[in-house]
Every structure is written in structure tokens, then in C-alpha cells.
Design a protein around this motif. Structure first.
Motif, short mmCIF file in Angstrom:
data_model
loop_
_atom_site.label_atom_id
_atom_site.label_comp_id
_atom_site.label_asym_id
_atom_site.label_seq_id
_atom_site.Cartn_x
_atom_site.Cartn_y
_atom_site.Cartn_z
N PRO A 1 23.09 53.19 -152.45
CA PRO A 1 21.84 53.93 -152.29
C PRO A 1 21.50 54.06 -150.80
O PRO A 1 21.70 53.15 -150.02
N GLU A 2 21.02 55.25 -150.46
CA GLU A 2 20.65 55.49 -149.07
C GLU A 2 19.37 54.73 -148.75
O GLU A 2 18.49 54.59 -149.58
N ALA A 3 19.29 54.25 -147.51
CA ALA A 3 18.09 53.55 -147.07
C ALA A 3 16.95 54.54 -146.95
O ALA A 3 17.16 55.70 -146.63
N PRO A 4 15.74 54.07 -147.22
CA PRO A 4 14.59 54.97 -147.06
C PRO A 4 14.47 55.46 -145.62
O PRO A 4 14.88 54.78 -144.68
N LEU A 5 13.89 56.63 -145.46
CA LEU A 5 13.64 57.18 -144.15
C LEU A 5 12.75 56.23 -143.35
O LEU A 5 11.76 55.73 -143.86
N SER A 6 13.14 55.96 -142.11
CA SER A 6 12.32 55.12 -141.24
C SER A 6 11.83 55.96 -140.06
O SER A 6 12.64 56.57 -139.35
N LEU A 7 10.54 55.96 -139.85
CA LEU A 7 9.96 56.67 -138.71
C LEU A 7 9.54 55.68 -137.62
O LEU A 7 8.97 56.08 -136.60
N VAL A 8 9.85 54.41 -137.83
CA VAL A 8 9.49 53.37 -136.87
C VAL A 8 10.17 53.64 -135.54
O VAL A 8 11.36 53.97 -135.49
N GLY A 9 9.38 53.54 -134.45
CA GLY A 9 9.94 53.73 -133.12
C GLY A 9 8.97 54.47 -132.22
O GLY A 9 7.79 54.67 -132.54
N GLU A 10 9.50 54.89 -131.07
CA GLU A 10 8.70 55.61 -130.08
C GLU A 10 8.97 57.10 -130.17
O GLU A 10 10.10 57.52 -130.35
N TRP A 11 7.92 57.89 -129.98
CA TRP A 11 7.97 59.35 -130.10
C TRP A 11 7.30 59.96 -128.87
O TRP A 11 6.40 59.36 -128.28
N LYS A 12 7.72 61.17 -128.52
CA LYS A 12 7.13 61.86 -127.37
C LYS A 12 6.95 63.34 -127.70
O LYS A 12 7.78 63.95 -128.37
N THR A 13 5.87 63.92 -127.17
CA THR A 13 5.56 65.33 -127.36
C THR A 13 6.71 66.22 -126.88
O THR A 13 7.27 65.98 -125.81
N THR A 14 7.01 67.25 -127.65
CA THR A 14 8.04 68.23 -127.26
C THR A 14 7.44 69.58 -126.91
O THR A 14 8.15 70.45 -126.40
N ASN A 15 6.16 69.77 -127.18
CA ASN A 15 5.55 71.08 -126.92
C ASN A 15 4.34 70.99 -125.98
O ASN A 15 3.39 71.75 -126.11
N SER A 16 4.41 70.08 -125.02
CA SER A 16 3.32 69.96 -124.05
C SER A 16 3.33 71.17 -123.12
O SER A 16 4.39 71.64 -122.71
#
Length: 161
Positions: A49-64
Motif C-alpha cells: 500500500p502506498e503511504a499517505p500523502l505527506s505535506l509536512v515540511g517547508e513551503w515558499k511562495t511561487t507567485n510573489s
């Protein structure tokens, strides 16, 4: 007796000619080996079974609209925190602190409603006062609506690193 003798000779000759056709020795014909036929079955592998999607982590704006100001987000197992970054990274201000409910399955799209952590945002001048905020994830892009000074914009982010 003379009459039965030719019949006896004919019977013996007939028997001699037909018996080899009906029986054979093991030397003249191959013997089939008595091996049971077993169908070989390869077990079907159980898909991992595939692991659930993880959004944990750092993110940055791409449309500033600016190269010196943007937003960053940090998602943990249970929270999302968004910070305004300006002056090329030297100034930061809290924009959002709220709940994060991770997906329970492997997916490429996901949405959740984040409840505002007012204990953190109520004293932050640049923070959103909205009671909740909708977040959407679609194939590597996190998006939400941000409002400031009467202007609302859809912010898109990608994971850093």
C-alpha cells in the motif's frame, strides 16, 4: 487328421503374425513415466500500500510579485504556520497559525479547512483574523487565499528542498 493339420498350421501362423502387433516389450516401446502433473502457480505479489500523502515540511511562495517579499509556510503533523517575509528575508511577521489535518491516503490532490489558532494570531499585526482558511494541494502546489489591506490574492507555494 490331415484336414485339421493345415488349419492348425494356418492358425499358428496367424497367431504368430498378430501377437507381436498386440503386445510389445519394454525394449521396443518407450514407457511413459508416471509423474503427476502439477500446475506451477506463481503467487500473486501483494501490492504494497502506498503511504499517505505527506505535506509536512517547508513551503515558499511561487507567485510573489516581488523578489524581496514572499510568504513561507511550515507544515507539521498537526499545524500550519504561514509567515510574511520581506526585505529580502530580514523581516518576518506571522500571517497564519492554524490546524492541519493530514490526508489518510495516497493522493495527488487534497483540501482541508484550517482553524485559526487565535492564541497566536490575535496579537500579530499582520495575521489573518479569519476564523478558518481553506487550503488546497494539487500535484505539488499548495494554494490558499491571502488578504491584506483589502486585497485578496491566491497564493501558490511549492515545497522547499
Amino acid at each position: 487328421m490331415n484336414r485339421t493339420r493345415p488349419l492348425l498350421v494356418v492358425a499358428l501362423i496367424s497367431a504368430t503374425l498378430t501377437l507381436p502387433a498386440c503386445s510389445a516389450t519394454t525394449e521396443s516401446l518407450p514407457v511413459a513415466e508416471a509423474t503427476p502433473i502439477v500446475a506451477e502457480t506463481t503467487p500473486t505479489p501483494t501490492p504494497t500500500p502506498e503511504a499517505p500523502l505527506s505535506l509536512v515540511g517547508e513551503w515558499k511562495t511561487t507567485n510573489s510579485a516581488s523578489e524581496t517579499s514572499w510568504q513561507t509556510a511550515v507544515i507539521t503533523d498537526t499545524t500550519i504556520t504561514i509567515t510574511w517575509v520581506s526585505d529580502g528575508g530580514s523581516t518576518t511577521a506571522l500571517y497564519w497559525a492554524g490546524s492541519y489535518l493530514p490526508p489518510s491516503d495516497a493522493t495527488t490532490t487534497y483540501s482541508w479547512e484550517s482553524a485559526n489558532d487565535t492564541a497566536q494570531t490575535s496579537s500579530a499585526l499582520m495575521a489573518s483574523s479569519d476564523p478558518a482558511k481553506s487550503f488546497h494541494y494539487d500535484n505539488g502546489v499548495l494554494s490558499y487565499e491571502a488578504s491584506a489591506l483589502g486585497v485578496t490574492k491566491t497564493v501558490t507555494m511549492e515545497r522547499v528542498g
